[in-house]
Write a protein that holds these residues in place. Structure first.
Motif, short mmCIF file in Angstrom:
data_model
loop_
_atom_site.label_atom_id
_atom_site.label_comp_id
_atom_site.label_asym_id
_atom_site.label_seq_id
_atom_site.Cartn_x
_atom_site.Cartn_y
_atom_site.Cartn_z
N THR A 183 0.89 -1.56 0.08
CA THR A 183 -0.13 0.27 -0.13
C THR A 183 0.97 1.55 0.17
N VAL A 184 0.92 2.45 -1.17
CA VAL A 184 1.55 2.78 -1.12
C VAL A 184 0.89 4.99 -1.06
N SER A 185 1.53 5.11 -0.27
CA SER A 185 1.32 7.28 -0.38
C SER A 185 1.66 8.05 -0.48
N ILE A 186 1.74 8.84 -0.36
CA ILE A 186 3.07 10.19 -0.43
C ILE A 186 1.70 11.50 0.45
N ASP A 187 2.64 12.39 1.08
CA ASP A 187 2.26 13.18 1.61
C ASP A 187 3.44 13.92 1.96
N GLU A 188 3.63 15.31 1.54
CA GLU A 188 3.87 16.23 1.66
C GLU A 188 5.02 16.04 0.78
N GLY A 189 4.78 15.03 -0.11
CA GLY A 189 6.54 14.64 -1.08
C GLY A 189 7.03 13.60 -0.33
N ILE A 190 6.53 13.24 0.63
CA ILE A 190 7.45 11.67 1.33
C ILE A 190 6.92 10.34 1.33
N ILE A 191 7.09 9.25 0.73
CA ILE A 191 6.50 8.49 0.26
C ILE A 191 6.56 7.37 1.54
N TYR A 192 5.32 6.76 1.67
CA TYR A 192 5.31 5.48 2.12
C TYR A 192 4.66 4.50 1.65
N ILE A 193 5.29 2.73 2.58
CA ILE A 193 5.05 2.16 2.15
C ILE A 193 4.85 0.91 2.78
N ASN A 194 3.00 0.80 3.48
CA ASN A 194 2.60 -0.24 3.72
C ASN A 194 2.54 0.69 5.21
N GLY A 195 2.82 1.96 4.98
CA GLY A 195 2.85 2.75 6.50
C GLY A 195 4.01 3.08 6.92
N GLN A 196 5.24 3.48 6.54
CA GLN A 196 5.83 3.48 6.64
C GLN A 196 7.62 4.09 5.99
N ALA A 197 7.22 5.42 6.91
CA ALA A 197 8.58 6.62 5.65
C ALA A 197 9.10 5.66 4.71
N THR A 198 10.02 5.63 3.56
CA THR A 198 11.19 5.28 3.06
C THR A 198 11.91 6.97 2.87
N SER A 199 13.18 5.86 2.81
CA SER A 199 14.58 6.75 2.07
C SER A 199 14.60 7.34 0.93
N SER A 200 14.78 8.41 0.56
CA SER A 200 14.77 8.21 -0.84
C SER A 200 16.43 7.87 -1.62
N PRO A 201 16.55 8.17 -2.85
CA PRO A 201 17.52 6.97 -3.27
C PRO A 201 18.78 7.96 -3.33
N ARG A 202 19.12 7.42 -3.55
CA ARG A 202 21.11 7.71 -2.62
C ARG A 202 21.41 9.18 -3.79
N HIS A 203 20.73 9.09 -5.44
CA HIS A 203 21.47 10.33 -5.98
C HIS A 203 19.95 11.06 -6.19
N PHE A 204 18.95 11.06 -5.34
CA PHE A 204 17.25 11.75 -5.18
C PHE A 204 18.09 13.24 -5.63
N GLU A 205 17.27 13.59 -6.30
CA GLU A 205 17.46 14.69 -7.03
C GLU A 205 15.77 15.50 -6.26
N ALA A 206 16.25 17.00 -6.44
CA ALA A 206 14.76 18.12 -6.06
C ALA A 206 15.22 19.64 -6.10
#
Length: 398
Positions: A183-206
């Protein structure tokens, strides 16, 4: 006796016709084409990165090998096709490179593993089943145009749509954020998988707003030194400039005395019709705030109603080939009234590492398993501004 058989052998050798150079050349070409096609279909295939949606993990003009063995090679749906082509013959705009006279059902041979979260994957674009052609012969997204212009205008202003089977749809590359059953959700740009916040990829750009100590744009030499993309966005404040940065860039600029602030993401509900499932009446989502969404899993049964139907309608109808109608508030699948559905395939949620510049599952939804081509494996060549990026050669994609 030896003399007798020896004479027969010599006589046989004398009767053989020597192959002409042309025949030898044709046989060599046929063998090379067949061998290369088998390798391309069942072992690995070469692709080139055309867009910045995966920066800095993958850069424009990175040439990569994609492993077909990682998840198991997919048997072609349309076996009658010109070798080394996708959907259109080279040097033409509309001539198909395949025939649909023979269509094989989806089948995948055993592979070395299964799709995991954070794998970088090449797949056929899910909404590439129906495309429109621009006057220049370029593909245009049929579904986006219908949502924006309306069905009647699209059919009036454009030539008839082009329909393509799964394996002849455009090739895309993204990172798998969620697998079947998640189950995926996004809140204020942060991705949550099964209710747990995920870390950004190593080369994440913004996107970041940057104010240098001298209130000027960064010089070309500094951009090159920090490996920052030159695509600059001016802001309303003439002393502040917007750049797409990775965390190392942010640290380096702050050490130089620059003021660096992350651009504010859209918070809360919106009404963007571009966002999956394109149903602002029930889902007022935007690219920075959406979900939760259950990712369908093969064999899983979900409850269906007129509220969540828009999330799964395309999977039920287009990807799994069922008929679906809603009559008097009731759902009919294959002419049978129902309030549930059992999925026939696994699905995945894909996103680019350069999230602010990526068209991904937020804009077109799930990727079915029969669209998966393979796992991005190795960068074998990379160039920029007619120069080879030597440090990227033969680097493994993570």
């Amino acid at each position: 006796m030896n003399i007798f058989f020896g004479n027969i052998k010599k006589a046989g050798e004398g009767t053989r016709k020597k192959k002409s150079k042309l025949k030898e050349w044709i046989e060599a070409v046929i063998f090379a084409v067949v061998a290369a096609t088998l390798v391309r279909t069942f072992i690995f295939e070469a692709f080139v990165i055309p867009s910045p949606s995966m920066e800095k993990t993958l850069l424009v003009n990175d040439f990569i090998f994609v492993s077909k063995l990682s998840y198991g090679p997919r048997i072609p749906n349309t076996p009658l096709a010109w070798p080394f082509t996708l959907h259109t013959l080279p040097f033409t705009k509309n001539t198909p490179a395949f025939s649909m006279a023979v269509q094989w059902p989806y089948k995948r041979l055993p592979g070395f593993g299964k799709i995991s979260r954070n794998d970088v994957i090449v797949f056929n674009y899910p909404c590439g089943d129906t495309v429109l052609k621009s006057k220049g012969g370029e593909d245009e997204d049929y579904y986006n145009l219908v949502r924006g212009l309306g069905y009647d205008r699209v059919w009036k202003d454009y030539s008839p749509p082009v329909y393509r089977p799964v394996d002849k749809r455009e090739n895309w590359i993204k990172r798998c954020i969620a697998v079947a059953g998640d189950t995926v959700s996004i809140d204020e740009g942060i991705i949550y998988i099964n209710g747990q916040a995920t870390s950004s990829p190593r080369h994440f750009e913004a996107r970041y707003d940057v104010s240098m100590p001298d209130h000027k744009k960064m010089s070309d030499s500094l951009l090159n030194k920090l490996d920052i993309d030159r695509r600059v966005r001016d802001t309303q404040d003439s002393t502040i400039f917007s750049y797409t940065l990775v965390s190392d860039n942010v640290d380096a600029l702050q050490a130089m005395g620059a003021i660096v602030k992350r651009r504010a993401t859209i918070v809360g509900a919106g009404s963007d019709i571009r966002i999956f499932p394109f149903d602002p009446q029930h889902y007022e989502w935007n690219e920075a705030c959406l979900g939760p969404i259950y990712i369908p899993k093969k064999g899983a049964t979900i409850k269906l109603d007129t509220f969540n139907l828009s999330l799964y309608q395309r999977a039920i109808v287009t990807y799994e080939h069922n008929s679906l109608q809603v009559r008097n508030g009731k759902i009919y699948i294959n002419n049978q009234e129902t309030d549930n559905y059992t999925f026939k395939m696994n699905y995945y949620w894909m996103m680019g590492d350069n999230r602010d510049e990526s068209l991904d599952s937020r804009f077109w939804g799930f990727v079915p398993e029969d669209h998966i081509i393979g796992k991005a494996w190795l960068i074998w060549l990379s160039y920029h501004q007619n120069r080879i990026r030597w440090r990227r050669l033969f680097s493994v994609i993570r």
